[in-house]
Design a protein around this motif. Structure first.
Motif, PDB file in Angstrom:
ATOM      1  N   THR A  13       0.735  -1.246   0.086  1.00 35.34           N
ATOM      2  CA  THR A  13      -0.083  -0.136  -0.009  1.00 35.34           C
ATOM      3  C   THR A  13       0.761   1.295  -0.091  1.00 35.34           C
ATOM      4  N   GLY A  14       2.199   1.090   0.234  1.00 31.68           N
ATOM      5  CA  GLY A  14       2.978   2.086  -0.009  1.00 31.68           C
ATOM      6  C   GLY A  14       3.238   3.002   1.248  1.00 31.68           C
ATOM      7  N   CYS A  15       3.146   2.308   2.559  1.00 26.94           N
ATOM      8  CA  CYS A  15       3.069   2.855   3.577  1.00 26.94           C
ATOM      9  C   CYS A  15       4.519   3.001   4.164  1.00 26.94           C
ATOM     10  N   MET A  16       5.538   2.510   3.738  1.00 30.94           N
ATOM     11  CA  MET A  16       6.970   2.588   4.086  1.00 30.94           C
ATOM     12  C   MET A  16       7.456   2.179   5.465  1.00 30.94           C
ATOM     13  N   GLN A  17       6.419   1.335   6.112  1.00 33.58           N
ATOM     14  CA  GLN A  17       6.826   0.512   7.392  1.00 33.58           C
ATOM     15  C   GLN A  17       8.248  -0.183   7.012  1.00 33.58           C
ATOM     16  N   LEU A  20      11.115   2.164   7.430  1.00 34.29           N
ATOM     17  CA  LEU A  20      11.339   2.539   8.683  1.00 34.29           C
ATOM     18  C   LEU A  20      12.047   1.526   9.541  1.00 34.29           C
ATOM     19  N   TYR A  48       2.704   0.149  -6.054  1.00 31.29           N
ATOM     20  CA  TYR A  48       3.793   0.417  -5.230  1.00 31.29           C
ATOM     21  C   TYR A  48       4.164  -1.168  -5.038  1.00 31.29           C
ATOM     22  N   THR A 124       8.576  -8.328   9.011  1.00 28.36           N
ATOM     23  CA  THR A 124       7.754  -8.322  10.235  1.00 28.36           C
ATOM     24  C   THR A 124       7.053  -7.010  10.241  1.00 28.36           C
ATOM     25  N   ALA A 125       7.540  -5.911   9.694  1.00 30.81           N
ATOM     26  CA  ALA A 125       6.885  -4.295  10.074  1.00 30.81           C
ATOM     27  C   ALA A 125       5.610  -4.296   8.960  1.00 30.81           C
ATOM     28  N   CYS A 126       5.938  -4.946   7.718  1.00 29.99           N
ATOM     29  CA  CYS A 126       4.714  -5.091   6.706  1.00 29.99           C
ATOM     30  C   CYS A 126       3.435  -5.307   7.232  1.00 29.99           C
ATOM     31  N   PRO A 127       2.313  -4.358   7.265  1.00 37.40           N
ATOM     32  CA  PRO A 127       1.137  -4.681   7.624  1.00 37.40           C
ATOM     33  C   PRO A 127       0.318  -5.451   6.837  1.00 37.40           C
TER      34      PRO A 127
END
Lengths: 161, 611
Positions: A13-17, A20, A48, A124-127
């Motif tokens: 979705t292009g959130c950049m988690q 980070l 994305y 792990t961070a990817c929602p």
């Protein structure tokens, strides 16, 4: 065993988690400019895609390095940069066909995905589950259909000449 | 410093001088960041009586301590200034990627002063800051400006916030758009930017954000993320976007239709979340660090050729974002237009021309009422402003941004337009700002929320429909509504100060979960009670600012239509808004005088005695 990251662009979705998380592992701060996974945004296509090292079987970055600063991690088969050996010549960044080896502006040394020693933080961070960690005998095999198409196009063009 | 960068970048556009200053630590502690902190600066530095479009007005962009961190939806920046539409303090916030980039460049706040002598843009690359010539972009839309600046500067990762033609032409409700489709939308913040001759702010930041206690911070982040992942609202917003709310408001007779003449729209199904998803949506999209992804990316495809009466040439083939709930309502139900393609086009035009779709749609709805009642005739307008006309909708959005023909009247907002034509009753709003998409006759509490909001009518400061439709609550009764609105205004104000999107509160991560995250990020211990105090302090500060600007209890009011004219059918039939009952309770609950001014005791309790 060899790990690799299986990227599913449709889920992104292009959130950049991921950026980070990666920068946190690399630097201890939240600093996407230092991330080794980059999310590409294609506005017009409404698409994305996170993008990082595919851990090539035959790693050109490794072959190009004049001082053997890129080695294979025996646990994960990841190709990792030895910071103390790297002389900052940038050859690996030119050799990489996918543009996923970077140099750090602060040190001028090479930096690339090292799979976080086996537990990639980006995954792990990817929602949305767009970055899967897969145990694969053929690293980066999700990329194969694309690679085959490029390869076929190349051979066709070469034959025509 | 951890959590905050502790720096404010001040750019004087008149002289081109840019300076970097430290933010007083006490202010950081008392106001946390973003909205509250910028409010404090505006209160300190500016005379509230100045003309909002004069060089004396200041324009502040502010981030919170969670902006640019992995805290879910930690993407927001708030624009604080004196609103061109309202003349009140305004606090419009936006997501996307621009706010985080400002933080990576090293700043919590950006304060713009004065007026550039010629069209300019501000270029920020870490500590390199420069006011540059923007004459090549003046007269161009948001999308072209962003593409042009990217090409000119050639910097990967550049983030751009800019105004479109509407801001340049001082349309009263122009907005500031970042990342092409995310907007600090309301109250005319883009108008103020236009009045300063500032076309865009291009930011690239390569720095990082330090965290005081990383372990505790990540724990707080994952507590929120896990909570949200389990919450049904997260899935619903990601799947169907905010427009899924249309079904709920329509069901309760709270979807204002045809300039608040009806409470239900018979074509609502054409505009709801399912309609968008099933017919035009390509994918959903997230702002920075967002785990919800409510953004809709749509494509018109073969429907590009509809609704093009008198239109300027334009390429409709690209994918664009929207509509979200408010835009779908304002450009749809409120103007009686039930065609998604018309709404989508009007929405994209708003994004590209840089206008607030809520005020745009609502002002057009008011004009349609003037047309339908014969106050304005066919001589006044280039095409009939009939309720339900998609052609009129799409063309008038464009005409407004360029101030062409009757668009010049629409550009002034529905209050001034109504006054000019001697029909002030067509203005449906408060403090000069048009209402958003909830009819207080369907949700009584929205009445007191609208009337008392410091930035004019707003749904985000105390969104009552969720509360009012919960079990055991009568949405038409006044009991308990004022008290709830006071509490929620404080909550949402503290929430805004953190830099996290308000939507996470709907998805299970409210200030109870945010307080530990901010504590861990900044190293300053905040409890939920502290956060409520931050919210209350900020709310009172904004109120004091408005009082100094000349606002009185008379401005905490609603139009006659809501107070005296009930709907004749539907679930909200027969209901009027009893503001005269709710308002005194609200003032009392706030600890204010009967005339709506904060008492000295209240100000002292909040540490505001000195102001």
């Amino acid at each position: 065993m060899s790990l690799s990251l299986n990227i599913v662009p449709d889920k992104c979705t292009g959130c950049m988690q991921c950026e980070l998380a990666c920068s946190w592992v690399q630097t201890g701060t939240f600093q996407p400019s230092r991330s080794l996974i980059r999310v590409n945004v294609f506005d017009e296509e409404a698409s994305y895609a996170p993008y990082t090292c595919l851990q090539c079987d035959e790693a050109w970055c490794m072959n190009a390095c004049p001082v053997n600063a890129i080695v294979i991690d025996e646990n994960t088969n990841a190709k990792v940069v030895l910071d103390e050996v790297c002389i900052g010549c940038h050859l690996c960044t030119i050799a990489c066909p996918f543009g996923t080896v970077y140099t750090l502006p602060q040190t001028d040394k090479a930096a690339k995905c090292n799979l976080c020693g086996g537990e990639p933080a980006c995954s792990t961070a990817c929602p949305t589950g767009a970055i899967e960690v897969v145990d694969s005998d053929r690293p980066g095999d999700w990329f194969e259909p694309w690679a085959q198409r490029v390869d076929a196009n190349y051979r066709e063009a070469a034959a025509a000449n | 410093m951890a959590g905050w960068t502790g720096k404010v970048l001040r750019a004087n556009l008149t002289t081109g001088e840019c300076t970097i200053e430290d933010i007083p630590e006490q202010w950081l502690k008392d106001y946390v960041g973003a909205r509250g902190l910028a409010d404090r600066y505006l209160y300190e530095e500016m005379d509230p009586t100045v003309d909002p479009l004069s060089p004396d007005n200041k324009l502040i962009f502010a981030c919170g301590p969670l902006t640019g961190t992995p805290a879910p939806c930690g993407s927001r920046y708030t624009v604080v200034t004196k609103g061109a539409l309202t003349n009140a303090i305004t606090t419009s916030n936006s997501g996307g990627h621009w706010g985080p980039e400002l933080r990576f460049a090293g700043y919590d706040l950006l304060i713009l002063e004065g007026k550039a002598p010629k069209p300019s843009y501000l270029y920020i690359y870490d500590d390199h800051v420069e006011v540059r010539d923007a004459s090549a972009y003046w007269g161009r839309g948001v999308w072209e400006t962003e593409d042009g600046l990217r090409e000119e500067l050639g910097i990967p990762g550049l983030r751009i916030a800019c105004i479109g033609q509407a801001g340049e032409n001082l349309v009263k409700y122009a907005c500031i758009v970042n990342d092409k489709h995310r907007a600090a939308g309301r109250s005319g913040v883009g108008t103020v930017m236009g009045s300063k001759n500032l076309k865009a702010i291009a930011v690239r930041g390569t720095g990082g954000i330090d965290i005081a206690d990383p372990k505790a911070f990540m724990k707080a982040v994952w507590t929120m993320r896990n909570e949200m992942a389990e919450n049904a609202t997260t899935a619903a917003l990601g799947e169907l976007g905010t427009a899924s709310t249309i079904d709920m408001t329509n069901l309760f007779g709270g979807l204002p239709t045809r300039n608040f003449k009806q409470g239900q729209f018979e074509e609502a199904e054409n505009l709801n979340g399912n309609a968008i998803k099933d017919t035009r949506m390509v994918t959903n999209k997230a702002c920075f660090a967002c785990t919800i992804a409510c953004g809709r990316v749509c494509r018109l495809g073969e429907h590009s050729d509809k609704f093009l009466v008198n239109m300027h040439k334009r390429n409709w083939k690209n994918a664009g974002e929207g509509p979200e709930y408010e835009a779908a309502w304002a450009l749809g139900a409120d103007t009686g237009v039930g065609d998604l393609d018309a709404v989508l086009k009007a929405n994209w035009l708003c994004n590209d021309l840089g206008m607030d779709p809520i005020s745009m749609g609502a002002t057009l709805a008011a004009a349609m009422e003037l047309y339908e009642t014969g106050v304005i005739g066919d001589d006044d307008v280039e095409l009939p402003l009939k309720f339900g006309s998609g052609d009129a909708l799409v063309r008038m959005v464009e005409a407004t941004a360029y101030r062409e023909g009757f668009g010049n009247e629409l550009a002034e907002g529905s209050k001034l337009m109504g006054d000019k034509f001697n029909h002030p009753e067509v203005f449906m709003g408060s403090k000069g700002q048009e209402f958003p998409a909830y009819d207080p006759r369907g949700f009584q509490g929205m009445g007191v929320a609208y009337a008392t909001c410091n930035r004019g009518a707003c749904h985000l400061r105390a969104w009552t429909p969720g509360f009012e439709t919960s079990e055991g609550i009568d949405p038409h009764a006044t009991e308990g509504k004022s008290e709830w609105v006071v509490g929620q205004q404080d909550r949402s104000t503290a929430h805004d100060a953190t830099g996290a999107c308000l939507f996470i509160a709907f998805a299970g991560a409210d200030i109870e979960q945010l307080a530990p995250a901010v504590s861990a990020a900044t190293g300053i211990e905040y409890t939920t009670e502290d956060f409520l105090k931050v919210g209350e302090r900020t709310w009172n500060l904004e109120k004091m600012w408005n009082i100094k600007a000349g606002f009185t209890a008379k401005d905490d009011w609603l139009p006659k239509r809501l107070r005296e004219t009930p709907h004749t059918d539907g679930p909200s039939a027969g209901v009027t808004v009893n503001l005269d009952v709710m308002l005194p309770i609200y003032y009392k609950e706030r600890g204010w005088n009967e005339d709506g001014t904060p008492t000295n005791d209240k100000l002292a309790e909040l540490g505001l005695a000195a102001i």
